[in-house]
Design a protein around this motif. Sequence first.
Motif, short mmCIF file in Angstrom:
data_model
loop_
_atom_site.label_atom_id
_atom_site.label_comp_id
_atom_site.label_asym_id
_atom_site.label_seq_id
_atom_site.Cartn_x
_atom_site.Cartn_y
_atom_site.Cartn_z
N VAL A 168 0.82 -1.21 0.00
CA VAL A 168 0.00 0.00 0.00
C VAL A 168 0.86 1.26 0.00
O VAL A 168 0.68 2.15 -0.82
CB VAL A 168 -0.96 0.00 1.21
CG1 VAL A 168 -1.73 1.32 1.28
CG2 VAL A 168 -1.93 -1.17 1.11
N ARG A 169 1.82 1.32 0.92
CA ARG A 169 2.51 2.59 1.14
C ARG A 169 3.80 2.75 0.35
O ARG A 169 4.14 3.84 -0.09
CB ARG A 169 2.79 2.76 2.64
CG ARG A 169 1.53 3.06 3.43
CD ARG A 169 1.70 2.78 4.90
NE ARG A 169 1.73 1.34 5.19
CZ ARG A 169 1.72 0.82 6.40
NH1 ARG A 169 1.69 1.62 7.44
NH2 ARG A 169 1.73 -0.48 6.58
N TYR A 170 4.58 1.68 0.20
CA TYR A 170 5.86 1.79 -0.52
C TYR A 170 6.27 0.41 -0.98
O TYR A 170 5.71 -0.61 -0.56
CB TYR A 170 6.95 2.39 0.37
CG TYR A 170 6.98 1.86 1.78
CD1 TYR A 170 7.48 0.60 2.06
CD2 TYR A 170 6.49 2.63 2.84
CE1 TYR A 170 7.49 0.11 3.35
CE2 TYR A 170 6.50 2.14 4.13
CZ TYR A 170 7.01 0.88 4.38
OH TYR A 170 7.01 0.40 5.66
N GLY A 171 7.25 0.37 -1.89
CA GLY A 171 7.72 -0.92 -2.39
C GLY A 171 6.81 -1.49 -3.46
O GLY A 171 5.97 -0.81 -4.04
N GLN A 172 7.03 -2.77 -3.72
CA GLN A 172 6.31 -3.45 -4.79
C GLN A 172 4.85 -3.73 -4.41
O GLN A 172 4.51 -3.87 -3.24
CB GLN A 172 7.01 -4.77 -5.13
CG GLN A 172 8.41 -4.57 -5.71
CD GLN A 172 8.37 -3.96 -7.09
OE1 GLN A 172 7.88 -4.55 -8.04
NE2 GLN A 172 8.91 -2.75 -7.20
N ARG A 173 4.02 -3.84 -5.45
CA ARG A 173 2.62 -4.21 -5.24
C ARG A 173 2.22 -5.22 -6.32
O ARG A 173 2.44 -4.99 -7.51
CB ARG A 173 1.71 -2.99 -5.33
CG ARG A 173 0.22 -3.34 -5.26
CD ARG A 173 -0.66 -2.12 -5.48
NE ARG A 173 -0.47 -1.13 -4.44
CZ ARG A 173 -1.09 0.05 -4.41
NH1 ARG A 173 -1.90 0.38 -5.39
NH2 ARG A 173 -0.87 0.90 -3.43
N ALA A 174 1.68 -6.34 -5.87
CA ALA A 174 1.13 -7.33 -6.81
C ALA A 174 -0.39 -7.23 -6.74
O ALA A 174 -0.97 -7.30 -5.65
CB ALA A 174 1.58 -8.73 -6.43
N ALA B 280 3.46 -12.63 -1.06
CA ALA B 280 3.90 -13.90 -1.65
C ALA B 280 4.97 -13.66 -2.71
O ALA B 280 5.95 -14.39 -2.81
CB ALA B 280 2.72 -14.64 -2.25
N ALA B 281 4.79 -12.61 -3.51
CA ALA B 281 5.73 -12.32 -4.58
C ALA B 281 6.97 -11.59 -4.09
O ALA B 281 8.07 -11.77 -4.63
CB ALA B 281 5.05 -11.49 -5.67
N GLY B 282 6.79 -10.76 -3.05
CA GLY B 282 7.88 -9.88 -2.61
C GLY B 282 8.87 -10.50 -1.65
O GLY B 282 10.06 -10.18 -1.68
N PHE B 283 8.42 -11.39 -0.78
CA PHE B 283 9.30 -12.00 0.22
C PHE B 283 9.90 -13.30 -0.31
O PHE B 283 9.25 -14.07 -1.01
CB PHE B 283 8.53 -12.32 1.51
CG PHE B 283 8.11 -11.11 2.30
CD1 PHE B 283 8.96 -10.04 2.49
CD2 PHE B 283 6.84 -11.05 2.87
CE1 PHE B 283 8.57 -8.93 3.23
CE2 PHE B 283 6.44 -9.96 3.62
CZ PHE B 283 7.31 -8.89 3.79
N GLY B 284 11.15 -13.56 0.10
CA GLY B 284 11.81 -14.81 -0.24
C GLY B 284 11.43 -15.92 0.73
O GLY B 284 10.77 -15.70 1.75
N ALA B 285 11.93 -17.12 0.45
CA ALA B 285 11.54 -18.30 1.22
C ALA B 285 11.95 -18.21 2.68
O ALA B 285 11.19 -18.57 3.58
CB ALA B 285 12.14 -19.56 0.59
#
Length: 493
Positions: A332-338, A354-359
């Motif tokens: 919502v506020r900053y960074g990537q958005r899927a 799910a898309a932005g964080f790694g395992a």
Amino acid sequence: MTVLTDLTIAAIRDGFLAGDFSAREVADAFNGAVAAGKSLNAFLVETPDHAIAAAENADRARASGDFLPLAGVPLGIKDLFCTAGVQTTAASHILEGFTPTYESTVTAKLFAAGAGMLGKLNMDQFAMGSSNETSAFGNVISPWKRKDGGNAALSPGGSSGGSSAAVAARLVPGATGTDTGGSIRQPAAFTGISGIKPTYGRCSRWGVVAFASSLDQAGPMARDVRDCAIMLEAMSGFDPKDATSLDMAVPNWEAALSGDLTGKRVGIPKEYRVDGMPPEIEALWQRGIEMVKDAGAEVVDVSLPHTKYALPTYYIIAPAEASSNLARYDGVRYGQRALPDGANLQEMYAATRAAGFGAEVKRRIMIGTYVLSAGFYDAYYTKAQKVRALIARDFELAWDKCDVLLTPTAPSAAFALGEKSADPIAMYLNDVFTVPSSLAGLPAMSVPGGLDKQGLPLGLQVIGKPFDEQGVLNASLAVEERAGFTARAERWW
């Protein structure tokens, strides 16, 4: 002429002040080294213009007789520190494209002291990892190689692996790191450099992307103890923007450096002799004991009985705090958005995370959310906090018998990339010697003590009382002087 990139921070500072070379010459030399070292993947963003601008300011100031403590010294900055106008990602896709409009307190202090920035250094994603393999932008490769003739790419340690590799490869004279459970000390040990985690609160956390707020602490990584003392003086100090910042004067640690330990007592905690400790680590530790004796110290045996609970305690508390801190990354506020077609708000949150964080980040968020959940909070998180208090008390009782502690930094030399990534528990065990002092908020430092049979660096750790960075630095200097560690990675990149 001396190769400028081989100089320590102290030598750059002193040579610049003496007029042996200009700050611009230093900046150009290190910018060239950064460009030549791309295959190590130590940098996520290169900022040659920042380093040059700071150098030109230093040269102009020198002409007018005005000198700053770090004038002429370019540094690498771990990508966990927010830098105004320069992308800051914490090595995660979820923050890709985020360009802060503000400067972290630590980097602001370094720049105010005259330092320039060569770029932002790669790291484990959100500082979660011990090998620099969790970065969303590819792992860093250590500049060291085993002497067995194999070509295995080695881990530079983590999470500050970009910092350790860049210092060891002479791409930078010094770098910032952060240490939550050992992320300055373990990579320093893996790459044959020095690094200190100061007392919790010495360096402001404001503008540092949070992992575990009660553990995170910034610190310097450099070629030797003196350079770490120089950097730490510039980085430390009270910050009203950080509620955990220590309102204490910053000592002149460099001026008080001494490798004479006469009258000091060095404790050897018996619980750090863990099952399965490699003979090389045991031998290194014994050599370290002889070194501090030679420096005049009395060596005493101490007990830290709750040490065996430190790792499980850490891997409850740190993920719990990470779960809370990383809840803010929602697209919502900053960074990537899927945003899938026709998605509602909850679906957008889920898709973004799910898309932005790694395992590894997801693993720790899930662990943290679990231990904070209503049915398990008391059984796990509350109990872990009680054990943490017992671990801290062990150290308090030990200080009745000694002034500092001496231990190995890591249970092995650097391992090959991919060697432990399939086994999270094996990876977590890398922090077995560093986590206890982190839980207690104590200053602790790693210095190179020797090489293993494959020619790879091994580190010794000095742990000190709260606020006694001087004692830690002095004991570390005593080890450094007697170890005589001059090995460096042979250039292959």
